[in-house]
Design a protein around this motif. Sequence first.
Motif, PDB file in Angstrom:
ATOM      1  N   ALA A   1      40.552  40.549  54.518  1.00  0.00           N
ATOM      2  CA  ALA A   1      41.978  40.560  54.874  1.00  0.00           C
ATOM      3  C   ALA A   1      42.564  39.162  54.869  1.00  0.00           C
ATOM      4  O   ALA A   1      43.712  38.955  54.434  1.00  0.00           O
ATOM      5  CB  ALA A   1      42.149  41.210  56.239  1.00  0.00           C
ATOM      6  N   ASP A   2      41.790  38.187  55.326  1.00  0.00           N
ATOM      7  CA  ASP A   2      42.271  36.800  55.300  1.00  0.00           C
ATOM      8  C   ASP A   2      42.493  36.312  53.868  1.00  0.00           C
ATOM      9  O   ASP A   2      43.477  35.615  53.581  1.00  0.00           O
ATOM     10  CB  ASP A   2      41.272  35.880  56.009  1.00  0.00           C
ATOM     11  N   LEU A   3      41.589  36.682  52.978  1.00  0.00           N
ATOM     12  CA  LEU A   3      41.691  36.240  51.589  1.00  0.00           C
ATOM     13  C   LEU A   3      42.937  36.791  50.903  1.00  0.00           C
ATOM     14  O   LEU A   3      43.506  36.143  50.020  1.00  0.00           O
ATOM     15  CB  LEU A   3      40.443  36.678  50.808  1.00  0.00           C
ATOM     16  N   LEU A   4      43.366  37.991  51.320  1.00  0.00           N
ATOM     17  CA  LEU A   4      44.472  38.659  50.629  1.00  0.00           C
ATOM     18  C   LEU A   4      45.710  38.791  51.504  1.00  0.00           C
ATOM     19  O   LEU A   4      46.586  39.619  51.242  1.00  0.00           O
ATOM     20  CB  LEU A   4      44.007  40.046  50.155  1.00  0.00           C
ATOM     21  N   ARG A   5      45.795  37.956  52.529  1.00  0.00           N
ATOM     22  CA  ARG A   5      46.902  38.056  53.477  1.00  0.00           C
ATOM     23  C   ARG A   5      48.266  37.852  52.799  1.00  0.00           C
ATOM     24  O   ARG A   5      49.272  38.410  53.233  1.00  0.00           O
ATOM     25  CB  ARG A   5      46.713  37.036  54.609  1.00  0.00           C
TER      26      ARG A   5
ATOM     27  N   ILE B   1      34.554  37.178  47.524  1.00  0.00           N
ATOM     28  CA  ILE B   1      34.169  38.554  47.839  1.00  0.00           C
ATOM     29  C   ILE B   1      32.705  38.794  47.465  1.00  0.00           C
ATOM     30  O   ILE B   1      31.932  39.386  48.232  1.00  0.00           O
ATOM     31  CB  ILE B   1      35.090  39.545  47.114  1.00  0.00           C
ATOM     32  N   LEU B   2      32.309  38.329  46.284  1.00  0.00           N
ATOM     33  CA  LEU B   2      30.913  38.480  45.874  1.00  0.00           C
ATOM     34  C   LEU B   2      29.978  37.739  46.821  1.00  0.00           C
ATOM     35  O   LEU B   2      28.900  38.237  47.174  1.00  0.00           O
ATOM     36  CB  LEU B   2      30.734  37.957  44.447  1.00  0.00           C
ATOM     37  N   GLY B   3      30.396  36.550  47.254  1.00  0.00           N
ATOM     38  CA  GLY B   3      29.586  35.797  48.205  1.00  0.00           C
ATOM     39  C   GLY B   3      29.441  36.514  49.531  1.00  0.00           C
ATOM     40  O   GLY B   3      28.367  36.508  50.145  1.00  0.00           O
ATOM     41  N   ALA B   4      30.532  37.162  49.975  1.00  0.00           N
ATOM     42  CA  ALA B   4      30.471  37.925  51.226  1.00  0.00           C
ATOM     43  C   ALA B   4      29.507  39.093  51.096  1.00  0.00           C
ATOM     44  O   ALA B   4      28.758  39.415  52.036  1.00  0.00           O
ATOM     45  CB  ALA B   4      31.861  38.409  51.596  1.00  0.00           C
ATOM     46  N   GLY B   5      29.514  39.752  49.940  1.00  0.00           N
ATOM     47  CA  GLY B   5      28.580  40.854  49.717  1.00  0.00           C
ATOM     48  C   GLY B   5      27.139  40.388  49.732  1.00  0.00           C
ATOM     49  O   GLY B   5      26.270  41.030  50.340  1.00  0.00           O
ATOM     50  N   ARG B   6      26.871  39.267  49.075  1.00  0.00           N
ATOM     51  CA  ARG B   6      25.501  38.731  49.089  1.00  0.00           C
ATOM     52  C   ARG B   6      25.069  38.345  50.501  1.00  0.00           C
ATOM     53  O   ARG B   6      23.915  38.547  50.888  1.00  0.00           O
ATOM     54  CB  ARG B   6      25.406  37.518  48.159  1.00  0.00           C
ATOM     55  N   ALA B   7      25.998  37.798  51.281  1.00  0.00           N
ATOM     56  CA  ALA B   7      25.671  37.422  52.659  1.00  0.00           C
ATOM     57  C   ALA B   7      25.292  38.653  53.477  1.00  0.00           C
ATOM     58  O   ALA B   7      24.387  38.595  54.328  1.00  0.00           O
ATOM     59  CB  ALA B   7      26.850  36.699  53.297  1.00  0.00           C
TER      60      ALA B   7
ATOM     61  N   SER C   1      34.186  47.984  45.768  1.00  0.00           N
ATOM     62  CA  SER C   1      35.454  48.556  46.236  1.00  0.00           C
ATOM     63  C   SER C   1      36.407  47.466  46.712  1.00  0.00           C
ATOM     64  O   SER C   1      37.629  47.573  46.522  1.00  0.00           O
ATOM     65  CB  SER C   1      35.197  49.578  47.350  1.00  0.00           C
ATOM     66  N   MET C   2      35.884  46.413  47.334  1.00  0.00           N
ATOM     67  CA  MET C   2      36.739  45.285  47.722  1.00  0.00           C
ATOM     68  C   MET C   2      37.339  44.611  46.494  1.00  0.00           C
ATOM     69  O   MET C   2      38.535  44.275  46.482  1.00  0.00           O
ATOM     70  CB  MET C   2      35.940  44.271  48.558  1.00  0.00           C
ATOM     71  N   ILE C   3      36.534  44.397  45.478  1.00  0.00           N
ATOM     72  CA  ILE C   3      37.048  43.775  44.258  1.00  0.00           C
ATOM     73  C   ILE C   3      38.114  44.649  43.618  1.00  0.00           C
ATOM     74  O   ILE C   3      39.181  44.160  43.204  1.00  0.00           O
ATOM     75  CB  ILE C   3      35.891  43.504  43.275  1.00  0.00           C
ATOM     76  N   GLU C   4      37.853  45.937  43.549  1.00  0.00           N
ATOM     77  CA  GLU C   4      38.834  46.862  42.970  1.00  0.00           C
ATOM     78  C   GLU C   4      40.140  46.831  43.755  1.00  0.00           C
ATOM     79  O   GLU C   4      41.232  46.803  43.172  1.00  0.00           O
ATOM     80  CB  GLU C   4      38.252  48.272  42.967  1.00  0.00           C
ATOM     81  N   THR C   5      40.044  46.816  45.070  1.00  0.00           N
ATOM     82  CA  THR C   5      41.235  46.779  45.913  1.00  0.00           C
ATOM     83  C   THR C   5      42.000  45.474  45.732  1.00  0.00           C
ATOM     84  O   THR C   5      43.236  45.457  45.685  1.00  0.00           O
ATOM     85  CB  THR C   5      40.843  46.977  47.389  1.00  0.00           C
ATOM     86  N   ALA C   6      41.265  44.376  45.633  1.00  0.00           N
ATOM     87  CA  ALA C   6      41.912  43.073  45.418  1.00  0.00           C
ATOM     88  C   ALA C   6      42.690  43.061  44.111  1.00  0.00           C
ATOM     89  O   ALA C   6      43.803  42.523  44.036  1.00  0.00           O
ATOM     90  CB  ALA C   6      40.864  41.967  45.425  1.00  0.00           C
ATOM     91  N   ILE C   7      42.130  43.646  43.079  1.00  0.00           N
ATOM     92  CA  ILE C   7      42.838  43.723  41.794  1.00  0.00           C
ATOM     93  C   ILE C   7      44.094  44.576  41.925  1.00  0.00           C
ATOM     94  O   ILE C   7      45.167  44.232  41.406  1.00  0.00           O
ATOM     95  CB  ILE C   7      41.891  44.290  40.712  1.00  0.00           C
TER      96      ILE C   7
ATOM     97  N   ALA D   1      40.213  34.079  40.424  1.00  0.00           N
ATOM     98  CA  ALA D   1      38.764  34.161  40.285  1.00  0.00           C
ATOM     99  C   ALA D   1      38.057  33.623  41.524  1.00  0.00           C
ATOM    100  O   ALA D   1      36.963  34.080  41.879  1.00  0.00           O
ATOM    101  CB  ALA D   1      38.321  33.387  39.042  1.00  0.00           C
ATOM    102  N   THR D   2      38.672  32.657  42.208  1.00  0.00           N
ATOM    103  CA  THR D   2      38.059  32.108  43.418  1.00  0.00           C
ATOM    104  C   THR D   2      37.947  33.159  44.514  1.00  0.00           C
ATOM    105  O   THR D   2      36.992  33.167  45.289  1.00  0.00           O
ATOM    106  CB  THR D   2      38.879  30.914  43.938  1.00  0.00           C
ATOM    107  N   VAL D   3      38.934  34.070  44.583  1.00  0.00           N
ATOM    108  CA  VAL D   3      38.878  35.148  45.578  1.00  0.00           C
ATOM    109  C   VAL D   3      37.776  36.139  45.214  1.00  0.00           C
ATOM    110  O   VAL D   3      37.020  36.588  46.084  1.00  0.00           O
ATOM    111  CB  VAL D   3      40.244  35.856  45.689  1.00  0.00           C
ATOM    112  N   ILE D   4      37.659  36.482  43.938  1.00  0.00           N
ATOM    113  CA  ILE D   4      36.575  37.364  43.502  1.00  0.00           C
ATOM    114  C   ILE D   4      35.228  36.737  43.853  1.00  0.00           C
ATOM    115  O   ILE D   4      34.307  37.415  44.334  1.00  0.00           O
ATOM    116  CB  ILE D   4      36.654  37.634  41.986  1.00  0.00           C
ATOM    117  N   SER D   5      35.120  35.447  43.647  1.00  0.00           N
ATOM    118  CA  SER D   5      33.879  34.742  43.971  1.00  0.00           C
ATOM    119  C   SER D   5      33.583  34.817  45.464  1.00  0.00           C
ATOM    120  O   SER D   5      32.432  35.017  45.880  1.00  0.00           O
ATOM    121  CB  SER D   5      33.969  33.284  43.523  1.00  0.00           C
TER     122      SER D   5
END
Length: 233
Positions: free
Chosen positions: A28-32, A86-92, A65-71, A80-84
Amino acid sequence: MITTIGFDADDTLWQNEAYFRLTQERFADLLRDHADPHRLHERLLAAERRNIGAYGFGVKGFTLSMIETAIEVTEGRVPATVISEILGAGRAMLDHPVEILPHAREAVEALADDFRLVLITKGDLLHQERKLAQSGLGDFFDAVEIVSDKTPATYRQVFARHGTGAAESLMAGNSLKSDVIPAIEAGGYGVYVPHGLTWDLEAADEPADHPRYVNLPDLGGLPALVRRLAVTP
Protein backbone atom coordinates in the motif's frame (compact mmCIF):
# COMPACT_ATOMS: atom_id res chain seq x y z
CA MET A 1 -13.29 -43.24 18.42
CA ILE A 2 -10.32 -41.17 17.30
CA THR A 3 -7.26 -42.81 15.72
CA THR A 4 -5.92 -40.06 13.46
CA ILE A 5 -5.37 -36.34 13.97
CA GLY A 6 -4.87 -33.85 11.18
CA PHE A 7 -3.10 -30.56 11.82
CA ASP A 8 -3.19 -27.50 9.64
CA ALA A 9 0.17 -25.72 9.38
CA ASP A 10 -0.05 -21.98 8.67
CA ASP A 11 -1.46 -20.01 11.62
CA THR A 12 -2.15 -23.26 13.47
CA LEU A 13 1.37 -24.54 14.12
CA TRP A 14 3.33 -21.49 13.03
CA GLN A 15 2.82 -17.83 12.22
CA ASN A 16 1.84 -16.94 8.66
CA GLU A 17 -0.91 -14.35 8.08
CA ALA A 18 0.93 -11.68 10.05
CA TYR A 19 3.67 -11.66 7.39
CA PHE A 20 1.10 -11.27 4.63
CA ARG A 21 -0.43 -8.29 6.47
CA LEU A 22 2.95 -6.60 6.85
CA THR A 23 3.68 -7.12 3.16
CA GLN A 24 0.28 -5.70 2.22
CA GLU A 25 1.08 -2.58 4.24
CA ARG A 26 4.35 -2.21 2.35
CA PHE A 27 2.46 -2.76 -0.93
CA ALA A 28 0.00 0.00 0.00
CA ASP A 29 2.86 2.38 0.73
CA LEU A 30 4.44 1.68 -2.65
CA LEU A 31 1.20 2.49 -4.50
CA ARG A 32 -0.18 5.22 -2.27
CA ASP A 33 -0.03 7.75 -5.14
CA HIS A 34 -2.25 5.54 -7.30
CA ALA A 35 -4.88 4.07 -4.95
CA ASP A 36 -6.04 4.51 -1.37
CA PRO A 37 -5.16 1.53 0.86
CA HIS A 38 -8.75 0.29 1.26
CA ARG A 39 -9.43 0.32 -2.47
CA LEU A 40 -6.06 -1.28 -3.16
CA HIS A 41 -6.83 -4.06 -0.70
CA GLU A 42 -10.11 -4.76 -2.49
CA ARG A 43 -8.36 -4.91 -5.85
CA LEU A 44 -5.65 -7.21 -4.50
CA LEU A 45 -8.22 -9.52 -2.90
CA ALA A 46 -10.12 -9.72 -6.17
CA ALA A 47 -6.91 -10.62 -7.98
CA GLU A 48 -6.10 -13.33 -5.43
CA ARG A 49 -9.60 -14.76 -5.74
CA ARG A 50 -9.49 -15.08 -9.52
CA ASN A 51 -5.88 -16.33 -9.53
CA ILE A 52 -6.21 -19.17 -7.04
CA GLY A 53 -7.12 -21.62 -9.78
CA ALA A 54 -3.97 -20.73 -11.73
CA TYR A 55 -1.43 -19.97 -9.01
CA GLY A 56 -2.77 -21.89 -6.03
CA PHE A 57 -2.28 -20.78 -2.43
CA GLY A 58 0.86 -19.30 -0.95
CA VAL A 59 3.45 -16.57 -1.22
CA LYS A 60 4.25 -16.98 -4.91
CA GLY A 61 0.63 -16.59 -5.98
CA PHE A 62 0.26 -13.65 -3.61
CA THR A 63 3.32 -11.95 -5.11
CA LEU A 64 2.05 -12.42 -8.66
CA SER A 65 -1.34 -11.02 -7.60
CA MET A 66 0.38 -7.95 -6.14
CA ILE A 67 2.22 -7.36 -9.40
CA GLU A 68 -0.98 -7.79 -11.39
CA THR A 69 -2.80 -5.34 -9.12
CA ALA A 70 0.02 -2.81 -9.37
CA ILE A 71 -0.20 -2.93 -13.16
CA GLU A 72 -3.98 -2.50 -13.03
CA VAL A 73 -4.13 0.46 -10.63
CA THR A 74 -1.36 2.34 -12.47
CA GLU A 75 -2.90 1.55 -15.88
CA GLY A 76 0.30 -0.15 -16.93
CA ARG A 77 2.62 2.62 -15.77
CA VAL A 78 3.98 0.97 -12.62
CA PRO A 79 7.74 1.69 -12.38
CA ALA A 80 10.14 -1.20 -12.64
CA THR A 81 11.52 -0.19 -9.23
CA VAL A 82 8.11 -0.89 -7.66
CA ILE A 83 7.93 -4.31 -9.34
CA SER A 84 11.39 -5.00 -7.97
CA GLU A 85 10.26 -3.99 -4.47
CA ILE A 86 7.25 -6.31 -4.70
CA LEU A 87 9.43 -9.23 -5.81
CA GLY A 88 11.82 -8.49 -2.96
CA ALA A 89 8.95 -8.51 -0.48
CA GLY A 90 7.83 -11.90 -1.79
CA ARG A 91 11.32 -13.34 -1.43
CA ALA A 92 11.54 -11.96 2.11
CA MET A 93 8.32 -13.80 3.00
CA LEU A 94 9.70 -17.05 1.60
CA ASP A 95 12.91 -16.62 3.61
CA HIS A 96 11.28 -15.55 6.87
CA PRO A 97 12.21 -17.74 9.88
CA VAL A 98 9.50 -20.05 11.17
CA GLU A 99 7.82 -18.82 14.35
CA ILE A 100 6.08 -21.66 16.22
CA LEU A 101 2.80 -20.63 17.84
CA PRO A 102 2.17 -21.10 21.58
CA HIS A 103 1.30 -24.66 22.68
CA ALA A 104 1.84 -26.09 19.18
CA ARG A 105 4.95 -28.12 19.94
CA GLU A 106 3.58 -29.38 23.24
CA ALA A 107 0.32 -30.51 21.66
CA VAL A 108 2.05 -32.36 18.82
CA GLU A 109 4.51 -34.06 21.17
CA ALA A 110 1.77 -35.09 23.59
CA LEU A 111 -0.27 -36.82 20.88
CA ALA A 112 2.42 -38.33 18.69
CA ASP A 113 2.90 -41.58 20.60
CA ASP A 114 -0.76 -42.62 20.73
CA PHE A 115 -2.30 -41.31 17.51
CA ARG A 116 -1.45 -41.07 13.84
CA LEU A 117 -0.58 -37.44 13.09
CA VAL A 118 -0.99 -36.03 9.60
CA LEU A 119 0.01 -32.53 8.53
CA ILE A 120 -2.54 -31.30 5.99
CA THR A 121 -1.79 -27.91 4.48
CA LYS A 122 -2.30 -25.83 1.38
CA GLY A 123 0.35 -23.68 -0.24
CA ASP A 124 3.52 -23.90 -2.26
CA LEU A 125 5.15 -27.33 -2.00
CA LEU A 126 8.77 -26.19 -1.57
CA HIS A 127 7.90 -23.41 0.87
CA GLN A 128 5.77 -25.64 3.09
CA GLU A 129 8.39 -28.38 3.09
CA ARG A 130 11.00 -25.80 4.08
CA LYS A 131 8.86 -24.43 6.92
CA LEU A 132 8.15 -27.92 8.25
CA ALA A 133 11.87 -28.73 8.25
CA GLN A 134 12.71 -25.47 10.04
CA SER A 135 9.95 -25.99 12.61
CA GLY A 136 11.54 -29.11 14.05
CA LEU A 137 8.12 -30.79 14.13
CA GLY A 138 8.52 -33.04 11.10
CA ASP A 139 9.54 -36.17 12.99
CA PHE A 140 6.27 -36.18 14.95
CA PHE A 141 4.11 -36.61 11.85
CA ASP A 142 3.34 -39.96 10.27
CA ALA A 143 2.45 -38.28 6.97
CA VAL A 144 2.48 -34.88 5.30
CA GLU A 145 -0.09 -33.87 2.68
CA ILE A 146 0.42 -30.57 0.84
CA VAL A 147 -2.81 -30.21 -1.12
CA SER A 148 -4.18 -27.81 -3.72
CA ASP A 149 -7.40 -27.32 -1.77
CA LYS A 150 -9.20 -28.66 1.29
CA THR A 151 -12.58 -30.18 0.49
CA PRO A 152 -14.60 -33.01 2.08
CA ALA A 153 -13.20 -35.31 -0.63
CA THR A 154 -9.66 -34.26 0.30
CA TYR A 155 -10.18 -35.24 3.91
CA ARG A 156 -11.89 -38.51 3.06
CA GLN A 157 -8.96 -39.47 0.84
CA VAL A 158 -6.24 -38.35 3.25
CA PHE A 159 -7.74 -40.05 6.30
CA ALA A 160 -8.43 -43.23 4.33
CA ARG A 161 -4.84 -43.26 3.09
CA HIS A 162 -3.15 -42.47 6.39
CA GLY A 163 -5.69 -43.53 9.01
CA THR A 164 -8.82 -45.57 9.59
CA GLY A 165 -11.18 -43.26 7.76
CA ALA A 166 -12.65 -39.81 8.25
CA ALA A 167 -15.17 -40.96 10.86
CA GLU A 168 -12.31 -41.81 13.24
CA SER A 169 -10.35 -38.64 12.55
CA LEU A 170 -10.06 -35.12 13.88
CA MET A 171 -8.82 -32.04 12.05
CA ALA A 172 -7.48 -29.05 13.99
CA GLY A 173 -6.90 -25.69 12.35
CA ASN A 174 -7.49 -21.96 12.35
CA SER A 175 -9.69 -21.84 9.23
CA LEU A 176 -13.38 -22.66 9.50
CA LYS A 177 -13.68 -22.76 5.73
CA SER A 178 -10.69 -25.01 5.00
CA ASP A 179 -9.88 -26.95 8.18
CA VAL A 180 -13.11 -27.38 10.09
CA ILE A 181 -16.23 -27.40 7.94
CA PRO A 182 -14.99 -29.75 5.18
CA ALA A 183 -13.53 -32.14 7.76
CA ILE A 184 -16.91 -32.32 9.49
CA GLU A 185 -18.67 -32.77 6.16
CA ALA A 186 -16.31 -35.67 5.47
CA GLY A 187 -17.51 -37.33 8.69
CA GLY A 188 -14.78 -36.37 11.12
CA TYR A 189 -14.37 -33.95 14.01
CA GLY A 190 -13.46 -30.35 13.27
CA VAL A 191 -11.60 -28.38 15.95
CA TYR A 192 -11.41 -24.64 15.40
CA VAL A 193 -8.37 -22.96 16.95
CA PRO A 194 -8.77 -19.22 16.23
CA HIS A 195 -5.63 -17.33 15.33
CA GLY A 196 -6.83 -13.74 15.40
CA LEU A 197 -5.71 -12.92 11.86
CA THR A 198 -7.58 -14.70 9.10
CA TRP A 199 -7.33 -14.21 5.36
CA ASP A 200 -10.58 -12.74 4.01
CA LEU A 201 -11.02 -15.63 1.58
CA GLU A 202 -11.07 -18.08 4.51
CA ALA A 203 -14.04 -16.49 6.28
CA ALA A 204 -17.01 -18.75 7.14
CA ASP A 205 -19.70 -19.13 9.81
CA GLU A 206 -19.15 -21.46 12.74
CA PRO A 207 -21.11 -24.73 12.60
CA ALA A 208 -21.78 -24.14 16.29
CA ASP A 209 -24.59 -26.69 16.69
CA HIS A 210 -22.85 -29.59 15.00
CA PRO A 211 -22.04 -32.43 17.42
CA ARG A 212 -18.60 -32.91 15.88
CA TYR A 213 -17.56 -29.27 16.10
CA VAL A 214 -15.32 -27.96 18.90
CA ASN A 215 -13.90 -24.48 19.47
CA LEU A 216 -10.65 -24.31 21.47
CA PRO A 217 -8.92 -21.07 22.45
CA ASP A 218 -5.51 -22.60 21.63
CA LEU A 219 -3.79 -25.92 21.00
CA GLY A 220 -3.03 -26.33 24.69
CA GLY A 221 -6.41 -27.98 25.23
CA LEU A 222 -6.19 -30.34 22.26
CA PRO A 223 -4.52 -33.38 23.92
CA ALA A 224 -7.16 -33.56 26.67
CA LEU A 225 -9.96 -33.13 24.13
CA VAL A 226 -8.60 -35.85 21.86
CA ARG A 227 -8.17 -38.32 24.69
CA ARG A 228 -11.70 -37.63 25.86
CA LEU A 229 -13.13 -38.19 22.38
CA ALA A 230 -10.97 -41.26 21.80
CA VAL A 231 -12.71 -43.17 24.57
CA THR A 232 -16.23 -41.82 24.02
CA PRO A 233 -18.58 -44.48 22.56
